[in-house]
Design a protein around this motif. Structure first.
Motif, PDB file in Angstrom:
ATOM      1  N   LEU A 104     -71.898   2.711  -1.064  1.00  0.00           N
ATOM      2  CA  LEU A 104     -73.282   2.989  -0.658  1.00  0.00           C
ATOM      3  C   LEU A 104     -74.067   3.632  -1.799  1.00  0.00           C
ATOM      4  CD1 LEU A 104     -72.771   4.385   2.967  1.00  0.00           C
ATOM      5  CD2 LEU A 104     -73.840   2.221   2.336  1.00  0.00           C
ATOM      6  N   GLY A 105     -73.402   4.527  -2.532  1.00  0.00           N
ATOM      7  CA  GLY A 105     -74.058   5.172  -3.667  1.00  0.00           C
ATOM      8  C   GLY A 105     -74.437   4.173  -4.748  1.00  0.00           C
ATOM      9  N   ARG A 106     -73.552   3.213  -4.985  1.00  0.00           N
ATOM     10  CA  ARG A 106     -73.843   2.192  -6.002  1.00  0.00           C
ATOM     11  C   ARG A 106     -75.013   1.313  -5.569  1.00  0.00           C
ATOM     12  NH1 ARG A 106     -71.649  -0.089 -10.407  1.00  0.00           N
ATOM     13  NH2 ARG A 106     -72.019  -2.312 -10.763  1.00  0.00           N
ATOM     14  N   GLU A 107     -75.043   0.943  -4.282  1.00  0.00           N
ATOM     15  CA  GLU A 107     -76.157   0.135  -3.780  1.00  0.00           C
ATOM     16  C   GLU A 107     -77.462   0.929  -3.797  1.00  0.00           C
ATOM     17  OE1 GLU A 107     -76.048  -3.135  -3.182  1.00  0.00           O
ATOM     18  OE2 GLU A 107     -74.003  -2.904  -3.956  1.00  0.00           O
ATOM     19  N   TRP A 158     -82.806   1.969  -6.414  1.00  0.00           N
ATOM     20  CA  TRP A 158     -83.582   2.869  -7.281  1.00  0.00           C
ATOM     21  C   TRP A 158     -83.994   2.135  -8.548  1.00  0.00           C
ATOM     22  CZ3 TRP A 158     -81.388   7.788 -10.125  1.00  0.00           C
ATOM     23  CH2 TRP A 158     -82.471   8.532 -10.631  1.00  0.00           C
ATOM     24  N   PHE A 159     -83.060   1.399  -9.146  1.00  0.00           N
ATOM     25  CA  PHE A 159     -83.351   0.631 -10.347  1.00  0.00           C
ATOM     26  C   PHE A 159     -84.454  -0.395 -10.078  1.00  0.00           C
ATOM     27  CE2 PHE A 159     -82.771  -2.989 -13.165  1.00  0.00           C
ATOM     28  CZ  PHE A 159     -82.637  -2.394 -14.409  1.00  0.00           C
ATOM     29  N   CYS A 216     -82.821   5.366 -16.855  1.00  0.00           N
ATOM     30  CA  CYS A 216     -81.574   5.497 -17.612  1.00  0.00           C
ATOM     31  C   CYS A 216     -80.372   5.739 -16.700  1.00  0.00           C
ATOM     32  CB  CYS A 216     -81.685   6.654 -18.608  1.00  0.00           C
ATOM     33  SG  CYS A 216     -82.851   6.366 -19.948  1.00  0.00           S
ATOM     34  N   ALA A 217     -80.546   6.573 -15.669  1.00  0.00           N
ATOM     35  CA  ALA A 217     -79.425   6.921 -14.783  1.00  0.00           C
ATOM     36  C   ALA A 217     -78.932   5.722 -13.978  1.00  0.00           C
ATOM     37  CB  ALA A 217     -79.820   8.076 -13.870  1.00  0.00           C
ATOM     38  N   PRO A 218     -79.801   5.027 -13.215  1.00  0.00           N
ATOM     39  CA  PRO A 218     -79.295   3.876 -12.455  1.00  0.00           C
ATOM     40  C   PRO A 218     -78.848   2.724 -13.344  1.00  0.00           C
ATOM     41  CG  PRO A 218     -81.686   4.016 -12.261  1.00  0.00           C
ATOM     42  CD  PRO A 218     -81.215   5.281 -12.913  1.00  0.00           C
ATOM     43  N   ALA A 219     -79.502   2.538 -14.493  1.00  0.00           N
ATOM     44  CA  ALA A 219     -79.108   1.456 -15.401  1.00  0.00           C
ATOM     45  C   ALA A 219     -77.681   1.669 -15.903  1.00  0.00           C
ATOM     46  CB  ALA A 219     -80.076   1.369 -16.572  1.00  0.00           C
ATOM     47  N   THR A 220     -77.336   2.917 -16.218  1.00  0.00           N
ATOM     48  CA  THR A 220     -75.985   3.227 -16.673  1.00  0.00           C
ATOM     49  C   THR A 220     -74.979   3.125 -15.533  1.00  0.00           C
ATOM     50  OG1 THR A 220     -76.853   4.685 -18.398  1.00  0.00           O
ATOM     51  CG2 THR A 220     -74.557   4.991 -17.761  1.00  0.00           C
ATOM     52  N   ILE A 227     -78.652  10.788 -20.646  1.00  0.00           N
ATOM     53  CA  ILE A 227     -79.144  10.767 -19.262  1.00  0.00           C
ATOM     54  C   ILE A 227     -79.684  12.141 -18.864  1.00  0.00           C
ATOM     55  CG2 ILE A 227     -78.485  10.471 -16.840  1.00  0.00           C
ATOM     56  CD1 ILE A 227     -76.412   8.419 -17.807  1.00  0.00           C
ATOM     57  N   GLY A 228     -78.975  13.199 -19.283  1.00  0.00           N
ATOM     58  CA  GLY A 228     -79.426  14.553 -18.969  1.00  0.00           C
ATOM     59  C   GLY A 228     -80.758  14.883 -19.608  1.00  0.00           C
ATOM     60  N   LEU A 229     -80.931  14.527 -20.880  1.00  0.00           N
ATOM     61  CA  LEU A 229     -82.203  14.784 -21.557  1.00  0.00           C
ATOM     62  C   LEU A 229     -83.329  13.936 -20.982  1.00  0.00           C
ATOM     63  CD1 LEU A 229     -81.392  15.156 -25.374  1.00  0.00           C
ATOM     64  CD2 LEU A 229     -82.275  16.891 -23.794  1.00  0.00           C
TER      65      LEU A 229
END
Length: 235
Positions: free
Chosen positions: A132-135, A140-141, A199-203, A215-217
Motif C-alpha cells: 500500500l505504501g508503494r502504491e 504521489w508521483f 525526489c522521494a517518490p521517484a526514488t 532526498i533529505g535536503l
C-alpha cells in the motif's frame, strides 16, 4: 513593560495565527522531519557512532508518524478539489486536466496513506502495508508530475502574454507586466517545491537513484518553501 512589548508584538500575533493552522504546523514538522533525515545520513557518511545517529533517525520516524496522523481524512479535500476543477469549464483545458490529475493523485496518495496508519503506529502490523505504501508513492508521483506539467505550461503561457506586452509603455500594460512577473515568481517557487518533492517518490519507485542525503535536503528545501508560503498567508 518589556514583557508586555514582547507579548503584544505583531510578530507574536502572526506566529499564533500561523501555528493555529494545520498547514503551518505540518510544514514545520515536515522541515524537521526531512532535516533529520539529511542529518542522520550525514552523520552516517562521516562515520559518527550509532549513538549519535539514532536520535535523528528517531526524530525522522516520530515526526513522520505525527504528520501521517495529521493527514487523516484529508483525502476528501482533494477529491472535492478534483471535482471542482473538472467542473471549471472556463479554465484553460490543459490546466484543468492537470488540476484534476494533480488532485486525484494527491487524493489517491492520502487514501492509501491513511490505510497504513495502523501499521505505521504499530497498533496492528499487516503484510499489505508495504505494498500500500508503494502504491501511495505511485499516486504521489503522479500528482506531482501533473503539478510540474501545470507549472511549466503556466510559465510558457505567461511568457507569451508578457511578450505581447513588452513593446507597450502604456500605464495599464505596465501594471499588467508587474502582475505577470508576480504570478511567474509564484509559479517558479511552486515548481521548485514540486521538483524537490518528487525526489522521494521517484526514488522509492525506482525511477531515480538518489541517496538519503539528497532526498533529505530536497525535502527540507520544499518544506521551507511551504513554511514561507503559509507564513505569508497568515500575515
Amino acid at each position: 513593560m518589556v514583557a508586555d512589548a514582547l507579548i503584544y508584538h505583531p510578530t507574536v500575533s502572526h506566529y499564533l495565527r500561523y501555528v493555529a493552522t494545520v498547514v503551518g504546523r505540518d510544514k514545520l514538522l515536515r522541515t524537521l522531519q526531512y532535516f533529520s533525515r539529511f542529518l542522520a545520513w550525514y552523520l552516517y557518511r562521516t562515520n559518527h557512532p550509532k549513538s549519535s545517529i539514532q536520535p535523528w533517525e528517531t526524530l525522522k520516524k516520530q515526526f513522520g508518524t505525527t504528520r501521517k496522523l495529521m493527514r487523516v481524512g484529508k483525502f476528501v479535500e482533494h477529491f472535492r478539489a478534483a471535482a471542482v476543477a473538472a467542473d471549471a469549464k472556463n479554465m484553460d483545458p490543459v490546466l484543468r486536466y492537470c488540476a484534476v490529475g494533480r488532485q486525484l493523485g494527491y487524493a489517491g496518495y492520502l487514501t492509501l496513506d491513511n490505510l497504513t496508519i495502523l501499521d505505521a503506529t504499530a497498533i496492528r502490523k499487516f503484510d499489505a502495508a508495504k505494498k500500500l505504501g508503494r502504491e501511495a508513492y505511485r499516486f504521489w508521483f503522479t500528482g506531482l508530475s501533473f503539478s510540474i506539467a501545470s507549472g511549466l505550461y503556466s510559465l510558457y503561457s505567461l511568457r507569451q502574454r508578457a511578450a505581447r506586452l513588452s513593446d507597450s509603455k502604456e500605464g495599464e500594460e505596465v501594471v499588467e507586466s508587474k502582475k505577470l512577473a508576480k504570478e511567474s515568481a509564484a509559479i517558479r517557487k511552486q515548481l521548485i517545491s514540486d521538483c524537490c518533492d518528487i525526489c522521494a517518490p521517484a526514488t522509492a519507485l525506482g525511477f531515480a537513484n538518489l541517496d538519503e542525503g539528497v532526498i533529505g535536503l530536497a525535502g527540507t528545501t520544499s518544506s521551507l518553501i511551504g513554511v514561507y508560503s503559509a507564513w505569508k498567508k497568515t500575515a
